[in-house]
Design a protein around this motif. Structure first.
Motif, PDB file in Angstrom:
ATOM      1  N   LYS A  19       0.764  -1.351   0.075  1.00 19.17           N
ATOM      2  CA  LYS A  19       0.000   0.037   0.126  1.00 19.17           C
ATOM      3  C   LYS A  19       0.954   1.369   0.122  1.00 19.17           C
ATOM      4  CE  LYS A  19      -2.039  -1.194   3.870  1.00 19.17           C
ATOM      5  NZ  LYS A  19      -1.474  -2.414   4.083  1.00 19.17           N
ATOM      6  N   THR A  20       1.972   1.268   0.961  1.00 23.59           N
ATOM      7  CA  THR A  20       2.673   2.428   0.894  1.00 23.59           C
ATOM      8  C   THR A  20       3.591   2.729  -0.482  1.00 23.59           C
ATOM      9  OG1 THR A  20       2.828   2.344   3.105  1.00 23.59           O
ATOM     10  CG2 THR A  20       4.578   3.776   2.336  1.00 23.59           C
ATOM     11  N   ILE A  21       3.887   1.672  -1.096  1.00 21.79           N
ATOM     12  CA  ILE A  21       4.755   1.511  -2.243  1.00 21.79           C
ATOM     13  C   ILE A  21       3.577   1.948  -3.250  1.00 21.79           C
ATOM     14  CG2 ILE A  21       5.878   0.140  -3.952  1.00 21.79           C
ATOM     15  CD1 ILE A  21       6.667  -1.836  -1.724  1.00 21.79           C
ATOM     16  N   ILE A  53      -2.932   9.369   1.280  1.00 20.27           N
ATOM     17  CA  ILE A  53      -3.206   9.475   2.820  1.00 20.27           C
ATOM     18  C   ILE A  53      -3.094   7.856   3.195  1.00 20.27           C
ATOM     19  CG2 ILE A  53      -4.581  10.067   4.723  1.00 20.27           C
ATOM     20  CD1 ILE A  53      -6.243  11.917   3.041  1.00 20.27           C
ATOM     21  N   ASP A  54      -2.161   7.629   4.211  1.00 16.82           N
ATOM     22  CA  ASP A  54      -1.433   6.367   4.408  1.00 16.82           C
ATOM     23  C   ASP A  54      -1.048   6.355   5.813  1.00 16.82           C
ATOM     24  OD1 ASP A  54      -0.403   3.601   3.491  1.00 16.82           O
ATOM     25  OD2 ASP A  54       1.455   4.658   3.861  1.00 16.82           O
ATOM     26  N   PRO A  55      -1.734   5.493   6.812  1.00 22.54           N
ATOM     27  CA  PRO A  55      -2.972   4.652   6.177  1.00 22.54           C
ATOM     28  C   PRO A  55      -4.068   5.490   7.177  1.00 22.54           C
ATOM     29  CG  PRO A  55      -1.853   3.662   8.221  1.00 22.54           C
ATOM     30  CD  PRO A  55      -1.127   5.158   7.864  1.00 22.54           C
ATOM     31  N   ASP A 113       1.416   6.901  10.125  1.00 22.45           N
ATOM     32  CA  ASP A 113       1.899   5.999  11.014  1.00 22.45           C
ATOM     33  C   ASP A 113       3.559   6.008  10.705  1.00 22.45           C
ATOM     34  OD1 ASP A 113       1.972   4.574   8.760  1.00 22.45           O
ATOM     35  OD2 ASP A 113       1.286   2.643   9.642  1.00 22.45           O
ATOM     36  N   GLU A 114       3.988   5.901   9.562  1.00 21.03           N
ATOM     37  CA  GLU A 114       5.481   5.682   9.533  1.00 21.03           C
ATOM     38  C   GLU A 114       5.877   7.461   9.299  1.00 21.03           C
ATOM     39  OE1 GLU A 114       7.678   3.088   6.982  1.00 21.03           O
ATOM     40  OE2 GLU A 114       5.587   2.812   5.893  1.00 21.03           O
ATOM     41  N   PRO A 115       7.190   7.682  10.036  1.00 20.18           N
ATOM     42  CA  PRO A 115       7.483   9.104   9.908  1.00 20.18           C
ATOM     43  C   PRO A 115       8.339   9.172   8.307  1.00 20.18           C
ATOM     44  CG  PRO A 115       8.884   7.755  11.362  1.00 20.18           C
ATOM     45  CD  PRO A 115       7.799   6.928  10.858  1.00 20.18           C
TER      46      PRO A 115
HETATM   47 MG   LIG Z   1       2.235   1.040   4.916  1.00 24.11          MG
END
Ligand SMILES: [Mg+2]
Ligand SMILES: Nc1ncnc2c1ncn2[C@@H]1O[C@H](COP(=O)(O)OP(=O)(O)O)[C@@H](O)[C@H]1O
Length: 238
Positions: A37-39, A130-132, A62-64
């Motif tokens: 998803k992030t990719i 927008i993730d997630p 969520d991830e910086p």
């Molecule tokens: Mg992700």
């Protein structure tokens, strides 16, 4: 509504959705952890800028941002360069980013929507990811409040005119009731899954919905390779 399409920047994916996402639409990307998803979000924004000259905004919940920049570098996606060229911006609304930021604190659907609108206007974005989104909806356990929150967020991104991806973790194989609220409200839904093909497991993407579009409903295989995600629109799984 216009007929104009936003190419996803993912080889093979546009073939499943009539050439691309209708411009200005909000599409939900659902998948389990590690499904890409992030990719997919990064590829949509990076190739959008590099291949189509479209500006992008990555909202990470969520991830910086530093982690995302580092994880996407092996694919050759240099977000720092795009930022320097003012073709791209990060909105780091991760718990980590929020702690180090003085300017942007609260994390409600309204405050996030307002901040997205402000940035979208400032750099005139064509694409938003927008993730997630679950990291935000987590604050709204009540179904009615959750519906309002997601509606508010969708309204905010729609008002920018940008084409938008929202990601959502898919935990169970089946679709739970609480997930259906988001699916119902988005213009389109793509599901990333791991399916059994004989004795093998393969990654497969399925278009569940894409308003205003003739879609291919078959799950189609995809890989995550050195250039990111690639979909094989002609191949079948079963
Ligand atoms: Mg992700
Ligand atoms: N450089 C790479 N080459 C090939 N596959 C990769 C690479 N980097 C990550 N992956 C694959 O992508 C997965 C993570 O994708 P990601 O978009 O972060 O998933 P999600 O956001 O859905 O949790 C990893 O589990 C791995 O299988």
């Amino acid at each position: 509504m216009t007929d104009e399409r936003t190419p996803t920047g993912v080889p093979g994916l546009d073939e499943l959705i009539g050439g691309g996402i209708p411009r200005g639409h909000v599409v939900l990307i659902m998948g389990g952890p590690g499904s890409g998803k992030t990719i997919l979000c990064s590829q949509f924004l990076y190739n959008g800028a590099a291949q189509y000259g479209e500006r992008g905004l990555f909202v990470t919940l969520d991830e910086p941002r530093e982690d995302i920049q580092a994880e996407m570098r092996p694919f050759g996606w240099d977000f720092e360069r795009l930022e320097a060229e003012e073709k791209f911006a990060f909105l780091d609304a991760s718990p980590f980013g929020m702690r180090s930021s003085r300017s942007f604190k609260p994390i409600t659907a309204r405050s996030l929507g307002d901040e997205i609108r402000r940035l979208a206007k400032k750099i005139r974005v064509d694409r938003i990811a927008i993730d997630p989104v679950a990291a935000l909806l987590f604050h709204y356990p009540d179904v009615a409040e959750r519906r309002n929150a997601i509606l508010q967020l969708i309204e905010s991104v729609r008002s920018t005119g940008a084409t938008c991806l929202l990601t959502l973790e898919l935990r169970a194989a089946g679709l739970e009731r609480e997930v259906q609220v988001e699916e119902y409200l988005a213009h389109g839904v793509l599901i990333l899954r791991t399916l059994k093909s004989g004795s093998n497991l393969v990654r497969a993407v399925q278009v569940e919905k894409m308003r205003g579009t003739h879609i291919d409903l078959q799950p189609r295989p995809y890989i995550i390779g050195s250039d990111g995600i690639e979909v094989y629109p002609e191949e079948t799984i079963f």
